[in-house]
Scaffold this motif. Structure first.
Motif, PDB file in Angstrom:
ATOM      1  N   VAL A 270    -107.570 -46.392  50.970  1.00 29.39           N
ATOM      2  CA  VAL A 270    -107.322 -47.657  51.647  1.00 29.39           C
ATOM      3  C   VAL A 270    -106.136 -47.487  52.596  1.00 29.39           C
ATOM      4  O   VAL A 270    -105.200 -46.746  52.297  1.00 29.39           O
ATOM      5  CB  VAL A 270    -107.016 -48.748  50.599  1.00 29.39           C
ATOM      6  N   LEU A 271    -106.198 -48.171  53.727  1.00 27.54           N
ATOM      7  CA  LEU A 271    -105.084 -48.102  54.678  1.00 27.54           C
ATOM      8  C   LEU A 271    -104.342 -49.429  54.701  1.00 27.54           C
ATOM      9  O   LEU A 271    -104.968 -50.461  54.521  1.00 27.54           O
ATOM     10  CB  LEU A 271    -105.622 -47.791  56.080  1.00 27.54           C
ATOM     11  N   PRO A 272    -103.052 -49.428  54.968  1.00 32.13           N
ATOM     12  CA  PRO A 272    -102.202 -48.241  55.033  1.00 32.13           C
ATOM     13  C   PRO A 272    -101.861 -47.706  53.640  1.00 32.13           C
ATOM     14  O   PRO A 272    -101.731 -48.478  52.713  1.00 32.13           O
ATOM     15  CB  PRO A 272    -100.938 -48.773  55.700  1.00 32.13           C
ATOM     16  N   THR A 273    -101.749 -46.401  53.558  1.00 29.50           N
ATOM     17  CA  THR A 273    -101.211 -45.789  52.348  1.00 29.50           C
ATOM     18  C   THR A 273     -99.963 -45.034  52.757  1.00 29.50           C
ATOM     19  O   THR A 273     -99.986 -44.295  53.738  1.00 29.50           O
ATOM     20  CB  THR A 273    -102.219 -44.814  51.725  1.00 29.50           C
ATOM     21  N   THR A 274     -98.885 -45.264  52.021  1.00 27.09           N
ATOM     22  CA  THR A 274     -97.630 -44.637  52.393  1.00 27.09           C
ATOM     23  C   THR A 274     -97.031 -43.910  51.207  1.00 27.09           C
ATOM     24  O   THR A 274     -97.043 -44.433  50.089  1.00 27.09           O
ATOM     25  CB  THR A 274     -96.628 -45.687  52.891  1.00 27.09           C
ATOM     26  N   LEU A 275     -96.573 -42.692  51.454  1.00 32.69           N
ATOM     27  CA  LEU A 275     -95.926 -41.936  50.394  1.00 32.69           C
ATOM     28  C   LEU A 275     -94.475 -41.711  50.763  1.00 32.69           C
ATOM     29  O   LEU A 275     -94.169 -41.262  51.866  1.00 32.69           O
ATOM     30  CB  LEU A 275     -96.635 -40.598  50.200  1.00 32.69           C
ATOM     31  N   SER A 276     -93.602 -42.066  49.834  1.00 29.14           N
ATOM     32  CA  SER A 276     -92.178 -41.820  50.055  1.00 29.14           C
ATOM     33  C   SER A 276     -91.824 -40.515  49.371  1.00 29.14           C
ATOM     34  O   SER A 276     -91.974 -40.392  48.156  1.00 29.14           O
ATOM     35  CB  SER A 276     -91.344 -42.954  49.459  1.00 29.14           C
ATOM     36  N   ILE A 277     -91.381 -39.563  50.195  1.00 27.95           N
ATOM     37  CA  ILE A 277     -91.093 -38.232  49.658  1.00 27.95           C
ATOM     38  C   ILE A 277     -89.602 -37.971  49.754  1.00 27.95           C
ATOM     39  O   ILE A 277     -89.015 -38.153  50.825  1.00 27.95           O
ATOM     40  CB  ILE A 277     -91.873 -37.161  50.455  1.00 27.95           C
ATOM     41  N   ASN A 278     -88.992 -37.561  48.644  1.00 29.43           N
ATOM     42  CA  ASN A 278     -87.528 -37.391  48.660  1.00 29.43           C
ATOM     43  C   ASN A 278     -87.127 -36.001  49.155  1.00 29.43           C
ATOM     44  O   ASN A 278     -87.988 -35.181  49.511  1.00 29.43           O
ATOM     45  CB  ASN A 278     -86.923 -37.724  47.296  1.00 29.43           C
TER      46      ASN A 278
ATOM     47  N   MET B 252    -109.498 -35.374  58.706  1.00 30.94           N
ATOM     48  CA  MET B 252    -108.885 -36.045  57.559  1.00 30.94           C
ATOM     49  C   MET B 252    -108.513 -35.084  56.436  1.00 30.94           C
ATOM     50  O   MET B 252    -108.615 -35.422  55.247  1.00 30.94           O
ATOM     51  CB  MET B 252    -109.839 -37.129  57.030  1.00 30.94           C
ATOM     52  N   LEU B 253    -108.088 -33.924  56.791  1.00 29.05           N
ATOM     53  CA  LEU B 253    -107.753 -32.935  55.766  1.00 29.05           C
ATOM     54  C   LEU B 253    -106.549 -33.364  54.947  1.00 29.05           C
ATOM     55  O   LEU B 253    -106.530 -33.251  53.725  1.00 29.05           O
ATOM     56  CB  LEU B 253    -107.480 -31.579  56.419  1.00 29.05           C
ATOM     57  N   VAL B 254    -105.530 -33.862  55.675  1.00 31.03           N
ATOM     58  CA  VAL B 254    -104.317 -34.273  54.975  1.00 31.03           C
ATOM     59  C   VAL B 254    -104.599 -35.526  54.141  1.00 31.03           C
ATOM     60  O   VAL B 254    -104.191 -35.626  52.983  1.00 31.03           O
ATOM     61  CB  VAL B 254    -103.170 -34.496  55.978  1.00 31.03           C
ATOM     62  N   SER B 255    -105.327 -36.457  54.742  1.00 32.60           N
ATOM     63  CA  SER B 255    -105.654 -37.692  54.015  1.00 32.60           C
ATOM     64  C   SER B 255    -106.390 -37.366  52.726  1.00 32.60           C
ATOM     65  O   SER B 255    -106.135 -37.953  51.672  1.00 32.60           O
ATOM     66  CB  SER B 255    -106.529 -38.602  54.866  1.00 32.60           C
ATOM     67  N   ASP B 256    -107.354 -36.434  52.808  1.00 30.60           N
ATOM     68  CA  ASP B 256    -108.100 -36.068  51.611  1.00 30.60           C
ATOM     69  C   ASP B 256    -107.197 -35.412  50.568  1.00 30.60           C
ATOM     70  O   ASP B 256    -107.309 -35.684  49.379  1.00 30.60           O
ATOM     71  CB  ASP B 256    -109.245 -35.108  51.955  1.00 30.60           C
TER      72      ASP B 256
ATOM     73  N   TRP C  58    -102.372 -44.287  58.789  1.00 32.17           N
ATOM     74  CA  TRP C  58    -102.726 -45.528  59.471  1.00 32.17           C
ATOM     75  C   TRP C  58    -103.945 -45.334  60.372  1.00 32.17           C
ATOM     76  O   TRP C  58    -104.407 -44.221  60.618  1.00 32.17           O
ATOM     77  CB  TRP C  58    -101.542 -46.007  60.331  1.00 32.17           C
ATOM     78  N   ALA C  59    -104.465 -46.456  60.891  1.00 33.27           N
ATOM     79  CA  ALA C  59    -105.544 -46.431  61.885  1.00 33.27           C
ATOM     80  C   ALA C  59    -105.346 -47.598  62.841  1.00 33.27           C
ATOM     81  O   ALA C  59    -104.697 -48.588  62.493  1.00 33.27           O
ATOM     82  CB  ALA C  59    -106.899 -46.553  61.192  1.00 33.27           C
TER      83      ALA C  59
ATOM     84  N   VAL D   4     -99.374 -40.820  60.389  1.00 32.74           N
ATOM     85  CA  VAL D   4    -100.546 -39.967  60.488  1.00 32.74           C
ATOM     86  C   VAL D   4    -101.798 -40.823  60.650  1.00 32.74           C
ATOM     87  O   VAL D   4    -102.161 -41.606  59.778  1.00 32.74           O
ATOM     88  CB  VAL D   4    -100.684 -39.092  59.228  1.00 32.74           C
ATOM     89  N   ASN D   5    -102.440 -40.644  61.809  1.00 31.62           N
ATOM     90  CA  ASN D   5    -103.661 -41.385  62.084  1.00 31.62           C
ATOM     91  C   ASN D   5    -104.851 -40.683  61.437  1.00 31.62           C
ATOM     92  O   ASN D   5    -104.949 -39.459  61.445  1.00 31.62           O
ATOM     93  CB  ASN D   5    -103.869 -41.484  63.597  1.00 31.62           C
ATOM     94  N   VAL D   6    -105.785 -41.493  60.903  1.00 33.27           N
ATOM     95  CA  VAL D   6    -106.906 -40.892  60.185  1.00 33.27           C
ATOM     96  C   VAL D   6    -108.079 -40.602  61.123  1.00 33.27           C
ATOM     97  O   VAL D   6    -109.099 -41.264  61.090  1.00 33.27           O
ATOM     98  CB  VAL D   6    -107.362 -41.777  59.012  1.00 33.27           C
ATOM     99  N   ASP D   7    -107.926 -39.580  61.927  1.00 34.74           N
ATOM    100  CA  ASP D   7    -109.032 -39.010  62.691  1.00 34.74           C
ATOM    101  C   ASP D   7    -109.693 -39.956  63.681  1.00 34.74           C
ATOM    102  O   ASP D   7    -110.921 -40.041  63.752  1.00 34.74           O
ATOM    103  CB  ASP D   7    -110.091 -38.458  61.728  1.00 34.74           C
ATOM    104  N   GLU D   8    -108.919 -40.681  64.453  1.00 35.96           N
ATOM    105  CA  GLU D   8    -109.505 -41.427  65.565  1.00 35.96           C
ATOM    106  C   GLU D   8    -109.351 -40.589  66.831  1.00 35.96           C
ATOM    107  O   GLU D   8    -108.683 -39.557  66.832  1.00 35.96           O
ATOM    108  CB  GLU D   8    -108.799 -42.778  65.731  1.00 35.96           C
ATOM    109  N   SER D   9    -109.999 -41.041  67.906  1.00 40.29           N
ATOM    110  CA  SER D   9    -109.937 -40.233  69.117  1.00 40.29           C
ATOM    111  C   SER D   9    -108.522 -40.270  69.700  1.00 40.29           C
ATOM    112  O   SER D   9    -107.785 -41.239  69.548  1.00 40.29           O
ATOM    113  CB  SER D   9    -110.956 -40.731  70.141  1.00 40.29           C
ATOM    114  N   THR D  10    -108.170 -39.165  70.354  1.00 38.96           N
ATOM    115  CA  THR D  10    -106.832 -39.046  70.927  1.00 38.96           C
ATOM    116  C   THR D  10    -106.552 -40.196  71.888  1.00 38.96           C
ATOM    117  O   THR D  10    -105.466 -40.781  71.896  1.00 38.96           O
ATOM    118  CB  THR D  10    -106.712 -37.709  71.682  1.00 38.96           C
ATOM    119  N   LEU D  11    -107.559 -40.539  72.675  1.00 38.85           N
ATOM    120  CA  LEU D  11    -107.385 -41.606  73.654  1.00 38.85           C
ATOM    121  C   LEU D  11    -106.987 -42.906  72.978  1.00 38.85           C
ATOM    122  O   LEU D  11    -106.055 -43.591  73.402  1.00 38.85           O
ATOM    123  CB  LEU D  11    -108.690 -41.798  74.435  1.00 38.85           C
TER     124      LEU D  11
END
Lengths: 394, 177, 548
Positions: free
Chosen positions: B140-148, B130-134, B71-72, B102-109
Motif C-alpha cells: 500500500v502507498l505511501p509506505t515509509t521506512l525510518s532507518i537509523n 519495483m525491485l526495491v519495493s518488492d 510513493w506514486a 522512491v517512485n514505484v515504477d511510473e514513467s520518467t516523464l
C-alpha cells in the motif's frame, strides 16, 4: 462413433429395466425348489446377468464417446450424471456376488435408471473442453469421484431398503413421513423426466419478451408450458399462452416453471399411487421386502459406505486438490463445489464415527445413508446449477 | 514422580505445544499485515538512480538516518506527505537525516512533470521493475521506512500521516552526536 | 482409583469393562452382547478428572465432542456457500456495497455477520483448531490402551466373554473332537488366519493391522493440518500476480529480483469451424466463442549472483516455456500460472499536427509510447511539441484536479504544448490542448490541432506467481491419511475363539466390521465337523419372532 455410443446407452438403459423386472420377479414370483432343495427360479440370476450386460454396454458407451469427442465423457452435467448412474450399477454388480441380495437389485436398478434418465434431460451433444479442463486430471479426478459416489449411492439404496423393511407404516409418525418424502422425491423425479422429456420430444417452445434483472429487454424460451412467466413477460411465439402469474425480475422464471411442473407432476403421481395403493407407498412396498434380513441390509449399507468413502475422498478431495493446484494455482480455494465435497466428506466421517463409537446402527444409520446421498445429489445439481462457482461448466 | 504427576505433566505439555502453535497461527493471521521488512530488521541495501542519472546507494548513508518513502503520482496521501516534507527536509538534512523518495515504477516523464507541478525541491528516484519495493514488501502507498544510523529499520508506517507524525518519525532517526 | 484384579489374576486399570487378558466381563451388564469397542479397555480419559488439565483433556478425548466439532464445521462450511465469498465477487466491486446491492437485506446481514470471509474468520479457524486438538488427544487416548489390549489378549478366554460375543455357539463334544479340532485348525491356517493355541483352546486372528487404520489416518490428518497452519508462517507461502506486456520483461516478485519473465507472445485460441462437426451444436448454443487455449510464450532470465538490488546488469537467459492453463512454468520452488489476460491494451498513440486551415503540417509526425512517453518532440521545420502532463488512466479527483488512477494506460490523456517555429519553448508559453481517446480539447488560444493518426495496442498476460513450501507437508499428510483410510476400510480384524470346556464346544467370533465374511469363514472351517454353527445373537435380539 458418437451416434453409436448413444445407442449403447439406450441398450444399457433397456437392460437396466430388464434387470429390474427380473429382480422383481425373483422376489414376488413363486419359489419352486426341486427335490434336492435347489432353487429353480432363475430370475435372480437373469437379473444379475442383465445387470452385468447393462454395465458392459454402459462402459462401451463411455469408451466410444471418449474416442469420439477426444476427452473423458465426464465434463458436463449430462455426462457426469450418466456416469454417476453407471458407477452405481457398477458398484452393485461388484457387491451383489458377495451378499446375493436380490432386494438390493430391486432397489438399486430403478435408482440407476432414474439417474440416467435425469441425466439425459441435460444437453447431450458433444461439447469442447475449455482450457481449465484440458488435463488428464479431468478423468483421474472425476472418474474416481464418480465411482466413490456410485458406491456411496448403494449405501443409500440399502438404507432405503432397511427403512422400508423396518419402519412401522401403520403409525403416522415422522419416520413414515420421512420415508414417504423420499418416495415423493423419487416420484417427482420421474414426473420431471416424463414431462420435460415429453415436451422436448414434441418440440415445444414458448418464447417471451421480458425485462431482465438489468432492466433491459430480453427474450427467454420455455420448453414447458408457462405456469409462471418472466417479469413483464409477453408471449411472442405461436405456441404457449399467457401465464397466470409473472415472476419478479430477480428470479429465473424458467427454472421456477420447471420446478413447479416437476413438483405438481410428482404430487399428481404420488396421489394417484396413494389412491391406488390405499396406504403409504413405503407401506405398500413393505410386504415385498418382508423376508429381508435387516442385519444383512444394515451391513451392506455400512460396507458400501466403508468402501465408497476412501474412494470418494481420494477422487473428490485428494485428486481434486492436486488438480486444483495445477490448474487454479492453489489446492484449496473454498469454491462452493469444493466446500460441498468437504461437507460430504465430513458428513460420512461423522457417520463412521457415530457408527463405530456411538453405536448408531440400524435405523439411524439408514437415515444417515439417505441424507448422505441427498448431499451428493445436492452437490451435483444445486451447487452446479444454482450456486455459481468455478465448477459451473454445464 | 508418581503416575498421576507424570500424567499431569505429559498432558499439560502436549496441550501447551498445541496451544502455542495455534496461538501463533492466529497471531500471524490476524495481526496487521507484517511487511517483509519491518521494525527491528536490517534495511536491505539497494541502488537507485535519481532523475539526474546519479546513483544512490543506501549504504552511502551509513552513520546517518534515512527516511525511505515509497510513493506514486496517483497516490493522494503521498502528495500530502511530500508536500509536508518540503518544509522539513532541509532542516533534517543538516541534522543527518536523508529523505529518499522512491517512485514505484511510473514513467520518467510523469515523475518529472509531477516534480515540476508540485514544485518538489528534493531528489526523486524511480524504482524500475519495483525491485526495491518488492524487497521491502511494499503493498500500500505511501509506505515509509525510518532507518537509523546503524542501518536498522526503527519504524514502518503505512498510509496517510499528519505533519506532526511525520516530524516525529524524522526525529526518531536523527543520529546521536 | 484402584486397579481391578480379575479372577484370572490379571491386573486391569480402573474403568476396564472386559479383562484385558481373559475377557471376563468386569462390570455387570444385562445386554446379551458385550460391547467390544476398544476391546473393553479403559480409555485413559474416562478414568480421572481431577485437575483442569485433565478436564480439558477429557473434553477433547470424547468422540462425542469430536463428532460435534465435525457437525459444526459441516454446518458452518455450508453457510459460506449461500452467497459468494469476498474473493469470488466480481473484481473491482466493493464488498461493503456489493452484498446489499446484489442480495438485499439477506446480503447485508451476510456481510455484517462476516460470512463473506467465513473461512478465515476467527471462529471457523477455531473450529478447525479444535478438530486438530481432538484428533491428537482422542487418538492418543485410544491407541495406547488398544495396543496393550491386543498385545496382551490371551488365547483362553473366560466362558462369560465367549457367551457375550455376537457370534456364539456351543454343543457337546464327541469322540471325534480331537480330530475336528485339528481339522479346524488346518482350515483356519489355510485361510491365512494367525492361529494360537493354549491348553487345547484356540484363537485364530486375521487382519489385526486394520485396527491401526484409524490412528494412521488421524496422524495423516494432523500432519495435513500442520501443513495448513504453516502457511501462516512468514516465507512459507507466496501469492503474487504479475502483468507482462508482449515483448516486455518483468521481475518475478518474491525472488528478490533474481528472476525475470519475458512475454514473447500471448495467444488466445477459439474453437471454430475447424473443430469439426461434432462440437458444432454446442458451439452455436454458446453465445460467445468458446476458448480452446490461453498461452504465454515466455522466457525466464536470471540476474547474476553478484548484483545488488536495482543495480543494472545483464540478465542470463535460463529457459523458455509455453505457459498454459494446466501447464505452469516451474523454476526452483516457484511456479508461474496462466490465470488472466488483457487483450488490446493501449500501447502507443501516433499523432500529426493540423494548422488553422485544416492542413496537416508536414514532417510533424510522432509516436508516444504510453508506458514511457518522452517529454519533447522536436522537428526539423522548427516545431516543438512538449508533453506537459500525462495521465495514463485519467480521472478528475475530489479536488477537481486531473490526475491518474494508476499507471495502466486504460484511459490515457495527454496535455500537449505546441510551439510553432515563431515561439521559443523555454520562454514563451505555447498552445495547450488535451488529447485522449475521442477527446481533443484546446485549453487556450490554439491555431494548431493535434490529430491522432493511429493507436497501437498490445496484449498483456496475467500470471500468478506461487511458491508454497507447505506442499510437501500437505502431500505427506494426505498420503498418510489415504493409507490409513484404506488400511482401516479394506481390511477387517476377525477373531475366532474355540474352546473345549467341560465336555462342550464353545465357539465365538468377533469382527470389527464385515461380519458377513466372518460368518462365511466360520461356516467354511467348521464344515464337516461336529462343531456347532454359531448364531448371530443380534438377529434374535431384534426380532424375537418372525413368522415365515
Amino acid at each position: 462413433m458418437f451416434e453409436m455410443s448413444s445407442n449403447m446407452l439406450y441398450i444399457a438403459f433397456g437392460l437396466y429395466l430388464l434387470s429390474t423386472i427380473c429382480f422383481a420377479v425373483s422376489i414376488t414370483g413363486k419359489k419352486f425348489k426341486n427335490k434336492t432343495g435347489e432353487e429353480r427360479n432363475k430370475s435372480a440370476l437373469f437379473g444379475y446377468v442383465t445387470a452385468v450386460g447393462a454395465v458392459g454396454f454402459s462402459i462401451a458407451y463411455m469408451a466410444l464417446r471418449w474416442i469420439a469427442v477426444g476427452h473423458a465423457p465426464v465434463s458436463n452435467m449430462f455426462e457426469y450424471t450418466a456416469a454417476l448412474g453407471i458407477a452405481m450399477a457398477l458398484a452393485f454388480v461388484i457387491l451383489y456376488p458377495i451378499y446375493k441380495n436380490n432386494y438390493l437389485g430391486l432397489f438399486t436398478m430403478p435408482v440407476v435408471m432414474l439417474i440416467i434418465a435425469y441425466a439425459s434431460m441435460f444437453p447431450t451433444e458433444a461439447q469442447p473442453l475449455i482450457p481449465a479442463l484440458q488435463s488428464e486430471w479431468l478423468y483421474i479426478h472425476v472418474i474416481t469421484t464418480v465411482i466413490g459416489q456410485g458406491i456411496l449411492a448403494i449405501g443409500f439404496a440399502a438404507g432405503l431398503l432397511y427403512l422400508v423393511r423396518m419402519v412401522d407404516f401403520t403409525k403416522k409418525d415422522k419416520k413414515v413421513k420421512g420415508v414417504e418424502f423420499i418416495m415423493f422425491t423419487l416420484v417427482a423425479t420421474v414426473a420431471y423426466v416424463g414431462i420435460v422429456g415429453g415436451f422436448q420430444a414434441a418440440g415445444y417452445e414458448a418464447e417471451f419478451q421480458y425485462i431482465n434483472e438489468f432492466e433491459e429487454e430480453a427474450t427467454i424460451a420455455y420448453n414447458l408450458p408457462p405456469l409462471v412467466g418472466p417479469n413483464e413477460g409477453e408471449l411472442i411465439s405461436e405456441q404457449g399462452f399467457d401465464p397466470p402469474i409473472l415472476m419478479p425480475e430477480f428470479i429465473v422464471s424458467e427454472d421456477v416453471n420447471t420446478i413447479l411442473w416437476s413438483v405438481l407432476g410428482g404430487m399428481v403421481l404420488y396421489l394417484l399411487l396413494r389412491i391406488v395403493l390405499r396406504r403409504p407407498v413405503g407401506g405398500a412396498l413393505q410386504p415385498l421386502v418382508r423376508n429381508v434380513n435387516p442385519q444383512t441390509v444394515d451391513e451392506i449399507s455400512y460396507r458400501a459406505i466403508a468402501i465408497g468413502f476412501p474412494i470418494f475422498t481420494l477422487g473428490g478431495l485428494i485428486f481434486a486438490m492436486i488438480w486444483a493446484q495445477i490448474a487454479w494455482t492453489r489446492f484449496w480455494g473454498w469454491d462452493p463445489k469444493e466446500v460441498w465435497a468437504l461437507i460430504t466428506f465430513l458428513f460420512y466421517a461423522a457417520y463412521l464415527h457415530l457408527r463405530l463409537s456411538r453405536g448408531w446402527q440400524g435405523e439411524r444409520s439408514a437415515w444417515l445413508c439417505v441424507i448422505g446421498f441427498a448431499l451428493i445429489m445436492f452437490n451435483l445439481i444445486f451447487v452446479n446449477l444454482v450456486i455459481a462457482g468455478l465448477h459451473s461448466y454445464a | 514422580m508418581d503416575k498421576k504427576q507424570k500424567r499431569f505433566w505429559m498432558r499439560s505439555s502436549i496441550l501447551l505445544v498445541m496451544l502455542a502453535a495455534i496461538g501463533y497461527t492466529f497471531y500471524s493471521h490476524f495481526s496487521e499485515d507484517r511487511g517483509l521488512v519491518d521494525a527491528g530488521d536490517e534495511a536491505p541495501d539497494f541502488v537507485l538512480t535519481d532523475l539526474d542519472g546519479e546513483e544512490v546507494e543506501l549504504s552511502d548513508y551509513q552513520g546517518q538516518g534515512v527516511y525511505l518513502n515509497f510513493w506514486a503520482t496517483y497516490c493522494t496521501f503521498c502528495r500530502q506527505k511530500m508536500d509536508d516534507l518540503k518544509d522539513h527536509y532541509e532542516d533534517f538534512e543538516e541534522r543527518g537525516v536523508h529523505v529518499l523518495n522512491v517512485n514505484v515504477d511510473e514513467s520518467t516523464l510523469q515523475v518529472e512533470r509531477h516534480k515540476e507541478r508540485y514544485e518538489l525541491p528534493y531528489d526523486l528516484m524511480i524504482d524500475r521493475d519495483m525491485l526495491v519495493s518488492d524487497a521491502y514488501g511494499v503493498g500500500v502507498l505511501p509506505t515509509t521506512l525510518s532507518i537509523n544510523a546503524d542501518g536498522e529499520v526503527v519504524n514502518r508506517s503505512v498510509g496517510g500521516k499528519t505533519e506532526e507524525q511525520l516530524v516525529g518519525e524524522l526525529e526518531s532517526i536523527v543520529p546521536e552526536t | 482409583m484402584k486397579d481391578v484384579i480379575c479372577e484370572c489374576g490379571h491386573k486391569n486399570p480402573y474403568g476396564t469393562y472386559l479383562c484385558e487378558s481373559c475377557g471376563k466381563p468386569l462390570k455387570e451388564e444385562d445386554k446379551k452382547v458385550a460391547n467390544m469397542r476398544y476391546e473393553g479397555v479403559a480409555r485413559r480419559s474416562q478414568t480421572y478428572s481431577s485437575s483442569i488439565v485433565d478436564k480439558v483433556w477429557n473434553f477433547f478425548s470424547s468422540v462425542k465432542v469430536g463428532i460435534w466439532i465435525i457437525v459444526l464445521l459441516l454446518v458452518s462450511s455450508s453457510l459460506g456457500t449461500i452467497f459468494p465469498q469476498e474473493m469470488y465477487i466480481p473484481p473491482g466491486e466493493n464488498a461493503t456495497e456489493y452484498y446489499a446491492q446484489e442480495y438485499g437485506i439477506a446480503g447485508q446481514l451476510y456481510y455484517d455477520l462476516g460470512f463473506h470471509n467465513l473461512y478465515s474468520s476467527w471462529w471457523y479457524m477455531l473450529l478447525i483448531a479444535a478438530l486438530g486438538i481432538s484428533l491428537v488427544i482422542a487418538s492418543l487416548d485410544r491407541f495406547v490402551p488398544l495396543y496393550r489390549a491386543l498385545k496382551k489378549q490371551r488365547t483362553t478366554r473366560h466362558a462369560a466373554f465367549m457367551r457375550k460375543q455376537r457370534l456364539y455357539g456351543e454343543s457337546d463334544t464327541d469322540d471325534s473332537s480331537d480330530e475336528d479340532f485339528d481339522k479346524v485348525r488346518a482350515a483356519l491356517k489355510k485361510k491365512r488366519y494367525n492361529v494360537r493355541e493354549e491348553n487345547g483352546n484356540l484363537l485364530a486372528e486375521k487382519g489385526r493391522f486394520s485396527r491401526w487404520g484409524p490412528y494412521v489416518n488421524h496422524v495423516g490428518l494432523i500432519i495435513f493440518l500442520i501443513g495448513g497452519m504453516l502457511r501462516f508462517f512468514p516465507g512459507m507461502y507466496l501469492d503474487e500476480q504479475v502483468w507482462v506486456r508482449e515483448g516486455e520483461r518483468e521481475v518475478i516478485a518474491g525472488t528478490g529480483g533474481e528472476y525475470f519473465i519475458e512475454n514473447h507472445e500471448f495467444i488466445v485460441d477459439f474453437y471454430d469451424d475447424d473443430a469439426g462437426e461434432l462440437f458444432q451444436e454446442a458451439i452455436t448454443r454458446e453465445e460467445a466463442p468458446v476458448v480452446s487455449n490461453f498461452q504465454t510464450n515466455a522466457s525466464l532470465y536470471r540476474q547474476p549472483d553478484d548484483a545488488s538490488i536495482g543495480g543494472e546488469s545483464d540478465l542470463e537467459h535460463v529457459e523458455d516455456h509455453e505457459i498454459r492453463v494446466n501447464d505452469p512454468f516451474q523454476i526452483d520452488s516457484i511456479s508461474l500460472f496462466q490465470v488472466d489476460f488483457k487483450l488490446n491494451e493501449l500501447n502507443t498513440f501516433s499523432f500529426g499536427l493540423e494548422d488553422e486551415e485544416g492542413e496537416m503540417v508536414g514532417d510533424v509526425e510522432f509516436t508516444v509510447d504510453l508506458n514511457d512517453p518522452e517529454g519533447f518532440y522536436e522537428f526539423d521545420n522548427g516545431y516543438t511539441i512538449e508533453i506537459m502532463e500525462y495521465f495514463p488512466n485519467f480521472y478528475i479527483d475530489d479536488n477537481g484536479e486531473p490526475t491518474t488512477l494508476n499507471r495502466v494506460p486504460d484511459n490515457p490523456r495527454i496535455i500537449f504544448e505546441v510551439f510553432p517555429p515563431e515561439l521559443e519553448p523555454n520562454e514563451d508559453s505555447g498552445e495547450l490542448s488535451m488529447v485522449g481517446i475521442q477527446v481533443n480539447e484546446s485549453l487556450n488560444d490554439t491555431s494548431h490541432t493535434i490529430r491522432m493518426t493511429d493507436a497501437d495496442t498490445i496484449d498483456v498476460t496475467g500470471l500468478t506467481i506461487r511458491r508454497d513450501h507447505t506442499l510437501p507437508i500437505i502431500i505427506t499428510g494426505g498420503a498418510i491419511f489415504m493409507v490409513g483410510l484404506v488400511q482401516g476400510s479394506y481390511w477387517h480384524h476377525r477373531r475366532i475363539w474355540l474352546q473345549r470346556k467341560d465336555g462342550r464346544w464353545l465357539i465365538a467370533g468377533h469382527a470389527n466390521k464385515n461380519w458377513h465374511a466372518l460368518k462365511k469363514d466360520i461356516a467354511s472351517v467348521t464344515e464337516g465337523t461336529s462343531l456347532p454353527e454359531p448364531v448371530d445373537q443380534l438377529d434374535s435380539e431384534e426380532e424375537p419372532q418372525k413368522d415365515e
